[in-house]
Design a protein around this motif. Structure first.
Motif, PDB file in Angstrom:
ATOM      1  N   PHE A   1      -7.378   8.127  -3.770  1.00 25.50           N
ATOM      2  CA  PHE A   1      -6.981   8.363  -2.372  1.00 25.50           C
ATOM      3  C   PHE A   1      -8.114   8.054  -1.413  1.00 25.50           C
ATOM      4  CE2 PHE A   1      -8.819  12.454  -3.631  1.00 25.50           C
ATOM      5  CZ  PHE A   1      -9.564  12.826  -2.516  1.00 25.50           C
ATOM      6  N   THR A   2      -9.328   7.979  -1.918  1.00 32.68           N
ATOM      7  CA  THR A   2     -10.492   7.645  -1.100  1.00 32.68           C
ATOM      8  C   THR A   2     -10.737   6.143  -1.021  1.00 32.68           C
ATOM      9  OG1 THR A   2     -11.839   7.943  -3.091  1.00 32.68           O
ATOM     10  CG2 THR A   2     -11.650   9.835  -1.608  1.00 32.68           C
ATOM     11  N   SER A   3      -9.974   5.355  -1.779  1.00 25.80           N
ATOM     12  CA  SER A   3     -10.239   3.918  -1.912  1.00 25.80           C
ATOM     13  C   SER A   3      -9.373   3.092  -0.966  1.00 25.80           C
ATOM     14  CB  SER A   3      -9.942   3.456  -3.344  1.00 25.80           C
ATOM     15  OG  SER A   3     -10.570   4.265  -4.295  1.00 25.80           O
ATOM     16  N   PRO A   4      -9.908   1.986  -0.424  1.00 27.17           N
ATOM     17  CA  PRO A   4      -9.063   1.054   0.309  1.00 27.17           C
ATOM     18  C   PRO A   4      -8.121   0.337  -0.652  1.00 27.17           C
ATOM     19  CG  PRO A   4     -11.244   0.128   0.027  1.00 27.17           C
ATOM     20  CD  PRO A   4     -11.323   1.534  -0.482  1.00 27.17           C
ATOM     21  N   PHE A   5      -6.987  -0.122  -0.153  1.00 27.19           N
ATOM     22  CA  PHE A   5      -5.999  -0.744  -1.019  1.00 27.19           C
ATOM     23  C   PHE A   5      -6.567  -1.944  -1.781  1.00 27.19           C
ATOM     24  CE2 PHE A   5      -2.500  -3.724  -1.850  1.00 27.19           C
ATOM     25  CZ  PHE A   5      -1.705  -2.925  -2.653  1.00 27.19           C
ATOM     26  N   GLU A   6      -7.516  -2.632  -1.197  1.00 20.58           N
ATOM     27  CA  GLU A   6      -8.081  -3.822  -1.843  1.00 20.58           C
ATOM     28  C   GLU A   6      -8.783  -3.499  -3.157  1.00 20.58           C
ATOM     29  OE1 GLU A   6     -12.342  -3.980   0.568  1.00 20.58           O
ATOM     30  OE2 GLU A   6     -10.639  -5.160   1.281  1.00 20.58           O
TER      31      GLU A   6
ATOM     32  N   ALA B   1       0.814  -1.217   0.000  1.00 16.00           N
ATOM     33  CA  ALA B   1       0.000   0.000   0.000  1.00 16.00           C
ATOM     34  C   ALA B   1       0.847   1.266   0.000  1.00 16.00           C
ATOM     35  CB  ALA B   1      -0.929   0.000   1.208  1.00 16.00           C
ATOM     36  N   ALA B   2       2.092   1.192   0.460  1.00 21.24           N
ATOM     37  CA  ALA B   2       2.948   2.375   0.531  1.00 21.24           C
ATOM     38  C   ALA B   2       3.383   2.882  -0.837  1.00 21.24           C
ATOM     39  CB  ALA B   2       4.189   2.062   1.372  1.00 21.24           C
ATOM     40  N   LYS B   3       3.108   2.114  -1.899  1.00 22.86           N
ATOM     41  CA  LYS B   3       3.520   2.517  -3.240  1.00 22.86           C
ATOM     42  C   LYS B   3       2.466   3.321  -3.987  1.00 22.86           C
ATOM     43  CE  LYS B   3       6.758  -1.333  -3.967  1.00 22.86           C
ATOM     44  NZ  LYS B   3       7.971  -0.518  -4.156  1.00 22.86           N
ATOM     45  N   CYS B   4       1.404   3.727  -3.298  1.00 22.26           N
ATOM     46  CA  CYS B   4       0.346   4.492  -3.960  1.00 22.26           C
ATOM     47  C   CYS B   4      -0.446   5.284  -2.922  1.00 22.26           C
ATOM     48  CB  CYS B   4      -0.579   3.573  -4.755  1.00 22.26           C
ATOM     49  SG  CYS B   4      -1.264   2.197  -3.800  1.00 22.26           S
TER      50      CYS B   4
ATOM     51  N   GLY C   1      -4.266   4.181  -7.102  1.00 20.22           N
ATOM     52  CA  GLY C   1      -4.415   5.264  -6.139  1.00 20.22           C
ATOM     53  C   GLY C   1      -4.424   6.645  -6.759  1.00 20.22           C
ATOM     54  N   ASN C   2      -4.451   7.633  -5.913  1.00 18.74           N
ATOM     55  CA  ASN C   2      -4.524   9.065  -6.230  1.00 18.74           C
ATOM     56  C   ASN C   2      -5.889   9.421  -6.804  1.00 18.74           C
ATOM     57  OD1 ASN C   2      -3.401  11.550  -5.883  1.00 18.74           O
ATOM     58  ND2 ASN C   2      -1.968  11.441  -7.587  1.00 18.74           N
TER      59      ASN C   2
ATOM     60  N   ALA D   1      -3.066   5.377   3.444  1.00 19.37           N
ATOM     61  CA  ALA D   1      -2.004   6.364   3.618  1.00 19.37           C
ATOM     62  C   ALA D   1      -2.452   7.531   4.491  1.00 19.37           C
ATOM     63  CB  ALA D   1      -1.548   6.889   2.265  1.00 19.37           C
ATOM     64  N   GLU D   2      -3.761   7.713   4.639  1.00 15.74           N
ATOM     65  CA  GLU D   2      -4.359   8.757   5.472  1.00 15.74           C
ATOM     66  C   GLU D   2      -3.924  10.162   5.045  1.00 15.74           C
ATOM     67  OE1 GLU D   2      -3.573   7.761   9.563  1.00 15.74           O
ATOM     68  OE2 GLU D   2      -4.991   6.077   9.537  1.00 15.74           O
TER      69      GLU D   2
END
Length: 303
Positions: free
Chosen positions: A271-276, A216-219, A249-250, A224-225
């Motif tokens: 940015f509003t989406s969960p990583f899944e 998750a840290a790659k996007c 993401g973004n 990321a909050e």
């Protein structure tokens, strides 16, 4: 006039130029010594001003005449464009697959023709070659389009101008029709869902642009909050096999693939989406008139 998020020596210099003051006159208005002002301007973006000085400059800008505010905004945008071009030239030198589009100036990379593994089942699929924008369409890109065509600016632009602190963030609050109008203006198209997915996963069907590990840290996703968009070049380690950024993401990105009449596919999560929800093989769609703070686009062209 959009305020300045963080005053550095660069913004101080541009405000002084917009006010048409010499160093002694401007320093007296802040107020600081002329020597201190020279230090700020010399160090540019490498220096952060103290909170009291930041507040004083905020007040100066807010109380300035409209003509001064407009000149300051123009100078900021011009400086942002230069920085954007410098990053583009660096990318062109580094990756021989990239070219600069002649109309909107965006860097595009070649995705070669051939088979790629598509969808959740990784089904072999053939696609002709195409070029795709390395970065999503930014506010600065979109401002050039608005100025050239008179198209309606996005709702988050104060006074119809690109926000100074968001020039390198993806433009948002754009409908599918807005995205299509931009693509038509510069002689490109919105990508099909298949083109977008191949650019994200590569020919071997990676689960994510960077590989198969769920990192998750790659996007920029909800975990990321951050809670808002980020600059399009921020997540370098999240680039796809073709060197394309922000495909997870973004912001969600409009595609040209129509799920049903008036409803088009969206790819990439936000940015509003969960990583899944970030896997490029996943599907989403929305009405062509939908606009939101987490929806943007990029374009493709023939090779």
């Amino acid at each position: 006039m959009t305020g300045v998020t963080r005053w550095t020596g660069r913004e101080v210099y541009l405000l002084r130029k917009a006010m048409r003051k010499n160093g002694r006159e401007f320093a007296a208005l802040v107020p600081v010594s002329q020597r201190q002002l020279t230090t700020w301007e010399t160090r540019g973006e490498t220096i952060d001003l103290r909170p009291g000085n930041q507040a004083a400059l905020d007040t100066m800008l807010a109380r300035a005449k409209v003509a001064v505010q407009q000149r300051f905004a123009t100078l900021l945008t011009e400086r942002a464009a230069v920085e954007h071009d410098e990053r583009a030239e660096e990318l062109l030198r580094r990756d021989p697959r990239t070219v600069k589009h002649p109309v909107d100036g965006k860097i595009m990379v070649l995705v070669e023709e051939g088979i790629y593994l598509a969808g959740a089942a990784s089904t072999p699929n053939w696609l002709d070659g195409f070029r795709i924008d390395v970065y999503p369409t930014t506010n600065l890109d979109y401002e050039r389009f608005v100025r050239a065509t008179g198209h309606r600016p996005p709702r988050h632009w104060a006074n119809g101008r690109c926000p100074d602190d968001l020039f390198d963030h993806p433009v948002v609050w754009v409908t599918w029709h807005d995205a299509s109008a931009y693509a038509h203006w510069c002689g490109k198209q919105l990508p099909t869902a298949e083109q977008w997915e191949k650019a994200a996963r590569g020919p071997k069907g990676r689960t994510y642009p960077w590989g198969d590990e769920p990192t998750a840290a790659k996007c920029n996703v909800s975990e990321a909050e951050i809670g808002k968009t980020t600059p399009v070049a921020r997540y370098q380690s999240g680039a796809s096999p073709y060197g394309v950024f922000d495909l997870c993401g973004n912001t969600w990105e409009w595609c040209s693939t129509e799920e049903e009449p008036g409803r088009y596919e969206l790819k990439g999560s936000a940015f509003t989406s969960p990583f899944e929800r970030t896997a490029p093989s996943l599907r989403n769609a929305a009405n062509a008139t939908m606009q939101d703070n987490d929806t943007s686009f990029r374009c493709v062209s023939p090779p």
